[in-house]
Motif scaffolding. Structure first.
Motif, PDB file in Angstrom:
ATOM      1  N   HIS A 106      41.366  35.039  49.361  1.00 42.34           N
ATOM      2  CA  HIS A 106      41.295  35.014  47.897  1.00 42.34           C
ATOM      3  C   HIS A 106      42.623  34.586  47.266  1.00 42.34           C
ATOM      4  CE1 HIS A 106      37.290  36.648  47.683  1.00 42.34           C
ATOM      5  NE2 HIS A 106      37.627  37.660  48.469  1.00 42.34           N
ATOM      6  N   GLN A 107      42.503  33.882  46.143  1.00 41.52           N
ATOM      7  CA  GLN A 107      43.673  33.374  45.436  1.00 41.52           C
ATOM      8  C   GLN A 107      44.074  34.249  44.239  1.00 41.52           C
ATOM      9  OE1 GLN A 107      45.304  30.738  46.842  1.00 41.52           O
ATOM     10  NE2 GLN A 107      43.766  31.143  48.397  1.00 41.52           N
ATOM     11  N   ARG A 108      43.172  35.184  43.857  1.00 41.76           N
ATOM     12  CA  ARG A 108      43.457  36.096  42.748  1.00 41.76           C
ATOM     13  C   ARG A 108      43.058  37.505  43.157  1.00 41.76           C
ATOM     14  NH1 ARG A 108      41.163  34.231  37.260  1.00 41.76           N
ATOM     15  NH2 ARG A 108      42.438  35.975  36.591  1.00 41.76           N
ATOM     16  N   THR A 109      43.142  38.430  42.253  1.00 37.22           N
ATOM     17  CA  THR A 109      42.873  39.834  42.513  1.00 37.22           C
ATOM     18  C   THR A 109      41.485  40.058  43.105  1.00 37.22           C
ATOM     19  OG1 THR A 109      44.275  40.421  40.640  1.00 37.22           O
ATOM     20  CG2 THR A 109      42.744  42.107  41.412  1.00 37.22           C
ATOM     21  N   VAL A 110      41.420  40.877  44.147  1.00 37.22           N
ATOM     22  CA  VAL A 110      40.143  41.286  44.720  1.00 37.22           C
ATOM     23  C   VAL A 110      39.587  42.403  43.855  1.00 37.22           C
ATOM     24  CG1 VAL A 110      39.007  42.345  46.718  1.00 37.22           C
ATOM     25  CG2 VAL A 110      40.749  40.570  47.053  1.00 37.22           C
ATOM     26  N   ARG A 111      38.345  42.258  43.462  1.00 37.70           N
ATOM     27  CA  ARG A 111      37.716  43.186  42.518  1.00 37.70           C
ATOM     28  C   ARG A 111      36.922  44.281  43.212  1.00 37.70           C
ATOM     29  NH1 ARG A 111      36.907  45.962  38.149  1.00 37.70           N
ATOM     30  NH2 ARG A 111      35.205  45.386  36.811  1.00 37.70           N
ATOM     31  N   SER A 152      34.004  40.758  50.253  1.00 40.70           N
ATOM     32  CA  SER A 152      34.974  40.986  49.185  1.00 40.70           C
ATOM     33  C   SER A 152      34.699  39.979  48.075  1.00 40.70           C
ATOM     34  CB  SER A 152      36.409  40.816  49.709  1.00 40.70           C
ATOM     35  OG  SER A 152      36.606  39.496  50.221  1.00 40.70           O
ATOM     36  N   CYS A 153      35.048  40.354  46.848  1.00 41.96           N
ATOM     37  CA  CYS A 153      34.889  39.407  45.738  1.00 41.96           C
ATOM     38  C   CYS A 153      36.136  39.459  44.883  1.00 41.96           C
ATOM     39  CB  CYS A 153      33.632  39.698  44.927  1.00 41.96           C
ATOM     40  SG  CYS A 153      33.667  41.239  44.001  1.00 41.96           S
ATOM     41  N   SER A 154      36.342  38.379  44.143  1.00 46.11           N
ATOM     42  CA  SER A 154      37.629  38.208  43.482  1.00 46.11           C
ATOM     43  C   SER A 154      37.510  37.535  42.122  1.00 46.11           C
ATOM     44  CB  SER A 154      38.530  37.356  44.389  1.00 46.11           C
ATOM     45  OG  SER A 154      39.691  36.915  43.745  1.00 46.11           O
ATOM     46  N   ASP A 193      39.024  35.065  41.541  1.00 44.63           N
ATOM     47  CA  ASP A 193      39.137  33.625  41.798  1.00 44.63           C
ATOM     48  C   ASP A 193      37.764  32.932  41.806  1.00 44.63           C
ATOM     49  OD1 ASP A 193      37.997  34.196  44.304  1.00 44.63           O
ATOM     50  OD2 ASP A 193      39.808  33.699  45.444  1.00 44.63           O
ATOM     51  N   SER A 244      33.019  31.661  52.824  1.00 44.01           N
ATOM     52  CA  SER A 244      33.409  31.777  51.427  1.00 44.01           C
ATOM     53  C   SER A 244      32.180  31.431  50.598  1.00 44.01           C
ATOM     54  CB  SER A 244      34.555  30.814  51.113  1.00 44.01           C
ATOM     55  OG  SER A 244      34.905  30.897  49.745  1.00 44.01           O
ATOM     56  N   GLU A 269      35.209  34.635  37.309  1.00 37.69           N
ATOM     57  CA  GLU A 269      35.405  35.917  37.978  1.00 37.69           C
ATOM     58  C   GLU A 269      34.129  36.521  38.572  1.00 37.69           C
ATOM     59  OE1 GLU A 269      37.041  38.314  34.865  1.00 37.69           O
ATOM     60  OE2 GLU A 269      38.805  37.049  34.679  1.00 37.69           O
TER      61      GLU A 269
END
Length: 161
Positions: free
Chosen positions: A10-15, A28-30, A32, A50, A57
């Motif tokens: 992931h390139q941004r915060t994992v949610r 996992s989700c993000s 990104d 992916s 988001e």
């Protein structure tokens, strides 16, 4: 003690993260806009896939109790159902039933029935109809955003907040 840190992917915060019923796959989700599927063997995580398609988001990810499906939801007002077969993930459905951000999703504990919660103050119950998925019911009653939801252990009740 921390066993692993997933730094690749992931390139941004994992949610959100969700274990598959088999116990060796993690989704996992993000922010990104992607969800990723990881295989864990002996404490080592390898990215298998992916899942891409959301416009922005991804707010939540969840495995079905059968392990046959992964669901994602996001800021783009959509719920995606992905079919998981032999470590390949294909889009089974994209639903645009909500009028605003979809904040959370949860699977029924025993059936392939999905519930979603949204900024549009509603819950949706999503079911499979042959090869298609559809919104089977809309639950209203909230005066503002529905942030989360959960089925009871026997699946007879759903609670939301």
């Amino acid at each position: 003690a921390c066993v692993a840190i997933l730094t690749d992917g992931h390139q941004r915060t994992v949610r959100r993260v969700s274990w598959a019923p088999c116990g060796s796959l993690l989704a996992s989700c993000s922010f990104d806009g992607t969800a990723m599927i990881w295989r864990c063997e002996d404490g080592v995580f390898d990215c298998l896939a992916s899942l891409e398609g959301h416009d922005n988001e991804v707010k939540a990810v969840a495995w079905s109790p059968s392990g046959s499906f992964v669901a994602t939801c996001g800021r783009d007002k959509s719920v995606w159902v992905w079919e998981a077969e032999d470590e390949a993930y294909e889009v089974a459905a994209v639903l645009h039933s909500h009028g605003a951000d979809v904040k959370d999703i949860v699977w029924h504990p025993t059936d392939d029935v999905l519930a979603s919660a949204s900024y549009d103050d509603s819950l949706k119950i999503i079911t499979q109809d042959g090869d298609d998925w559809r919104c089977a019911a809309t639950l209203l009653g909230h005066a503002s955003t529905v942030w989360g939801l959960a089925f009871s252990a026997d699946g007879a009740h759903i609670v939301s907040c």
